[in-house]
Design an enzyme around this catalytic site. Structure first.
Site, mmCIF file in Angstrom:
data_model
loop_
_atom_site.group_PDB
_atom_site.id
_atom_site.type_symbol
_atom_site.label_atom_id
_atom_site.label_comp_id
_atom_site.label_asym_id
_atom_site.label_seq_id
_atom_site.Cartn_x
_atom_site.Cartn_y
_atom_site.Cartn_z
ATOM 1 N N THR A 1 -0.475 4.423 5.294
ATOM 2 C CA THR A 1 -1.618 3.647 5.408
ATOM 3 C C THR A 1 -1.491 2.914 6.638
ATOM 4 O O THR A 1 -2.631 2.356 6.800
ATOM 5 C CB THR A 1 -1.861 3.056 4.189
ATOM 6 O OG1 THR A 1 -0.810 2.176 3.616
ATOM 7 C CG2 THR A 1 -2.206 3.978 3.283
ATOM 8 N N GLY A 2 -0.585 2.540 7.145
ATOM 9 C CA GLY A 2 -0.589 1.702 8.429
ATOM 10 C C GLY A 2 -0.017 0.240 8.302
ATOM 11 O O GLY A 2 -0.264 -0.615 9.230
ATOM 12 N N HIS B 1 -9.097 35.017 -10.092
ATOM 13 C CA HIS B 1 -8.476 33.643 -10.694
ATOM 14 C C HIS B 1 -9.382 32.307 -9.732
ATOM 15 O O HIS B 1 -9.925 31.506 -10.248
ATOM 16 C CB HIS B 1 -7.087 33.572 -10.230
ATOM 17 C CG HIS B 1 -6.578 32.157 -10.819
ATOM 18 N ND1 HIS B 1 -5.892 32.131 -11.859
ATOM 19 C CD2 HIS B 1 -6.487 31.047 -10.012
ATOM 20 C CE1 HIS B 1 -5.464 30.676 -12.086
ATOM 21 N NE2 HIS B 1 -5.681 29.991 -11.000
ATOM 22 N N GLU B 2 -9.291 32.854 -8.259
ATOM 23 C CA GLU B 2 -10.125 31.693 -7.590
ATOM 24 C C GLU B 2 -11.541 31.581 -7.639
ATOM 25 O O GLU B 2 -12.133 30.577 -7.821
ATOM 26 C CB GLU B 2 -9.775 31.960 -6.169
ATOM 27 C CG GLU B 2 -8.287 31.763 -5.745
ATOM 28 C CD GLU B 2 -7.681 30.471 -6.059
ATOM 29 O OE1 GLU B 2 -8.540 29.461 -6.136
ATOM 30 O OE2 GLU B 2 -6.427 30.501 -6.690
ATOM 31 N N ASP C 1 -2.645 24.473 -12.271
ATOM 32 C CA ASP C 1 -3.857 24.436 -12.946
ATOM 33 C C ASP C 1 -3.481 23.540 -14.320
ATOM 34 O O ASP C 1 -4.166 22.703 -14.624
ATOM 35 C CB ASP C 1 -4.579 25.449 -13.206
ATOM 36 C CG ASP C 1 -5.085 26.170 -11.828
ATOM 37 O OD1 ASP C 1 -5.191 25.479 -10.937
ATOM 38 O OD2 ASP C 1 -5.307 27.297 -11.991
ATOM 39 N N GLY D 1 0.911 -1.001 0.242
ATOM 40 C CA GLY D 1 0.012 0.144 0.009
ATOM 41 C C GLY D 1 0.631 1.326 -0.212
ATOM 42 O O GLY D 1 2.085 1.164 0.204
ATOM 43 N N PRO D 2 0.213 2.425 -0.019
ATOM 44 C CA PRO D 2 0.938 3.794 -0.354
ATOM 45 C C PRO D 2 1.652 3.889 1.217
ATOM 46 O O PRO D 2 1.139 3.499 2.181
ATOM 47 C CB PRO D 2 -0.050 4.683 -0.386
ATOM 48 C CG PRO D 2 -1.274 3.989 -0.832
ATOM 49 C CD PRO D 2 -1.169 2.626 -0.326
ATOM 50 N N PRO D 3 2.619 4.888 1.175
ATOM 51 C CA PRO D 3 3.131 5.444 2.702
ATOM 52 C C PRO D 3 2.072 5.697 3.445
ATOM 53 O O PRO D 3 1.433 6.630 3.190
ATOM 54 C CB PRO D 3 4.030 6.304 2.136
ATOM 55 C CG PRO D 3 4.497 6.064 0.870
ATOM 56 C CD PRO D 3 3.183 5.684 0.122
#
Length: 614
Positions: free
Chosen positions: A213-214, A432-433, A509, A209-211
């Site tokens: 995640t336990g 912009h936002e 973006d 799993g990804p870093p």
């Protein structure tokens, strides 16, 4: 769990201490033993003692005078010789008739030789023999030269079960992984139940799993639930400069595990030693890392799983592991430990919130929605950042605003208080936002806007627009992806429409829109002219998701054209929406310019009021 400390000092350390002690003894102590203590005094003291009749013996040489008093035993003194014409007369008056014979008895030459040379050499040889026996014993235990000077020790951290041990209740958001690992725990508790039917428990389980995640936490929870010793070691600790040292460490680790069975052996970041063998590491392909891997494969085949030795390993690079390591009989079970879903995020937040004093009005489900895509480690950090913010503000309880701000800290960084925008830059960022937010709000398949701000962040963002999905989405349609691209272009469109120029503020973006458009064409098959053809592969889905094209140059050029066309169509769509709602764009941008931060509810309320007053 309680860690059992192991001595890590090699024998050569103690060997060096003995050598140093012998050196200091020979340099400092031996000279003191070989010579009498002589006190240096001035010539006047010598004259006074001679006058008072206190001298018993005197030795006169060219450079100095050595003399002794009448005490028993005598004290010895020395002084420099002066040009004294009456020296002989003074000595005769003091009763000294002989003054050319040495008065200090030298040590026996044989004893001097024994103390200076024989004793240190004997000690040196004796300690050397003792060290050699210890080294030979360790070499035999560890299977050869790899055990010399402790190079063959695995140095694994050993944890024993305690009342404070980690349990499955301490791990949230990974229900499927806990269910699969729970079977291993049940086997360690009730092995006869499985033996009766002829079933054998998997020798090893690979947590993928990804870093964050336990994975390590789950491994410790298995040991805590099973109440057995837990060996923990990182894959990098096997890698050594000396050939054979890594393999010796593997042998030592499995030897310890068999002695303490039943137990759990956890190897973190196993991809460090478990990479595919390609023969390019050294001449013949038999380098140190491959020797270590070969030894690991041999040990996993050799030990008896019925003893209750379970091998757990974790990695976020499963694609790089050697196929021999993944076959049944070694790592039989592959357990995915993925990023938590909405319910999992809420459960994780609740686990960590137990350690922090929370206000009764805190809504963790709302925080779980905002923190979409966060790992367990990031969610724990969100709770901690909220607690720190409450302390800085002088409060004793964590509030909802603390948690909301901590989410922004994790996502976009801290507020950059020393960043001062000019009035023109602040107005550009506001438009912009609002351009992003308005395009998202005017599309039917876009996630609702929850917050808009133009306060600069330490991540480099001068402002951002936050959107949060109301429900979990496992699938995204073409329309939803196209709407995302249109929303990404909304900021640049607003700048161009109002100021008739563009800035560098849309760089992220542009990157996100291009990446999404390319994925639609090369991975998702959402381009009719190209169709369902995979032209791009993900190299590692857990570490950034870097991709690489696998097509001809002509097809790559066609993909580039399609990406440009897709982004351009969505840009034109966003431009059409903002032109139709130019009045809303100006009013909302002015409001954001004045208030700097507005919530999604404020934004939608203002937009609704503007449309009802038309």
């Amino acid at each position: 769990m309680k860690e059992v400390k192991r001595s890590k000092k090699p024998l050569i350390f103690y060997y060096g201490i003995v050598l140093l002690a012998l050196f200091l003894f020979n340099m400092l102590v031996t000279p003191q033993l070989l010579s009498a203590q002589v006190t240096e005094v001035d010539y006047g003291v010598f004259l006074q003692m001679a006058k008072n009749g206190q001298l018993s013996k005197v030795q006169v040489t060219d450079g100095e005078i050595v003399f002794a008093d009448k005490n028993d035993p005598p004290n010895f003194y020395k002084t420099g010789r002066m040009e004294d014409l009456f020296l002989v007369d003074r000595l005769q008056q003091a009763g000294i008739t002989e003054y050319g014979t040495p008065i200090i008895q030298q040590m026996n030459p044989l004893l001097q030789f024994l103390l200076s040379w024989v004793l240190p050499i004997a000690l040196f040889i004796g300690v050397g023999q003792l060290m050699t026996r210890q080294l030979n014993k360790r070499m035999l235990q560890n299977g050869g030269l790899g055990g010399a000077m402790s190079f063959g020790k695995s140095n694994a951290k050993v944890y024993v079960q305690s009342t404070e041990g980690i349990r499955f209740s301490d791990v949230a958001g990974e229900d499927e992984a806990k269910e699969l690992l729970g079977e291993i725990v049940d086997y360690l508790h009730n092995p006869d139940k499985y033996a009766a039917i002829g079933a054998s428990i998997p020798k090893g389980a690979l947590l993928v799993g990804p870093p964050g995640t336990g994975k390590t936490l789950l491994a410790k929870a298995v040991a805590g639930e099973a109440e057995v010793p837990f060996f923990s070691i990182s894959g990098s600790e096997f890698v050594e400069m000396f050939v054979g040292a890594g393999a010796a460490k593997v042998r030592d680790l499995f030897k310890q595990a068999n002695e303490k069975a039943p137990c759990i052996v956890f190897i973190d970041e196993i991809d460090t030693i478990g990479k595919k063998r390609d023969g390019a590491g050294a001449i013949g392909g038999n380098d140190e890392r491959e020797q270590t891997l070969n030894q690991l494969l041999t040990e996993m085949d050799g030990f008896d799983g019925r003893k209750g030795v379970i091998i757990l390993a974790a990695t976020n690079r499963p694609d790089s592991l050697d196929p021999a390591l993944l076959r049944p009989g070694r790592f039989d079970r592959r357990i995915p430990v993925e990023l938590p879903d909405l319910k999992g995020r809420e459960d994780i937040l609740k686990v960590h919130a137990k350690k922090v004093k929370m206000d009764e009005s805190v809504d963790l489900s709302a925080i779980a929605k905002v923190a979409a895509g966060a790992s367990g480690a990031e969610l724990a950090n969100i709770i901690n950042e909220a607690a720190l913010r409450a302390v800085r503000s002088g409060r004793s309880l964590v509030t909802q605003s603390d948690l909301e701000e901590s989410v922004e800290v994790v996502i976009a960084g801290y507020q950059k208080k020393n960043a001062i925008l000019t009035d023109q830059e602040k107005r550009i960022v506001a438009y912009h936002e609002i351009g992003h937010a308005l395009v998202a709000a005017l599309q039917s398949h876009s996630a609702p806007v929850t917050k808009i701000t133009i306060i600069p962040r330490t991540s480099g963002a001068l402002g951002y627009t936050m959107q949060v999905e109301q429900d979990n989405h496992s699938l995204l349609s073409r329309e939803e992806l196209e709407n995302k691209i249109a929303t990404f272009t909304g900021g640049r469109v607003a700048e161009d429409l109002i100021f008739h120029s563009v800035t560098t503020g849309a760089s992220n973006d542009i990157e996100q829109a291009t990446k999404l458009a390319r994925a639609m064409i090369t991975r998702y098959g959402m381009e009719d002219d190209i169709g369902m053809v995979a032209l791009e592969t993900v190299n590692n889905q857990y570490l950034g998701g870097d991709t690489s094209l696998a097509c001809s140059a002509e097809t790559a050029a066609q993909v580039d054209r399609k990406v440009i066309e897709l982004v351009k169509r969505q840009y034109q769509k966003a431009e059409g929406l903002l032109r139709e709602h130019m009045r809303d764009l100006n009013a909302l941008a002015q409001y954001l310019y004045e208030h700097e931060t507005i919530t999604g509810e404020e934004f939608m309320g203002l937009l609704k009021d503007l449309n009802t007053t038309v």
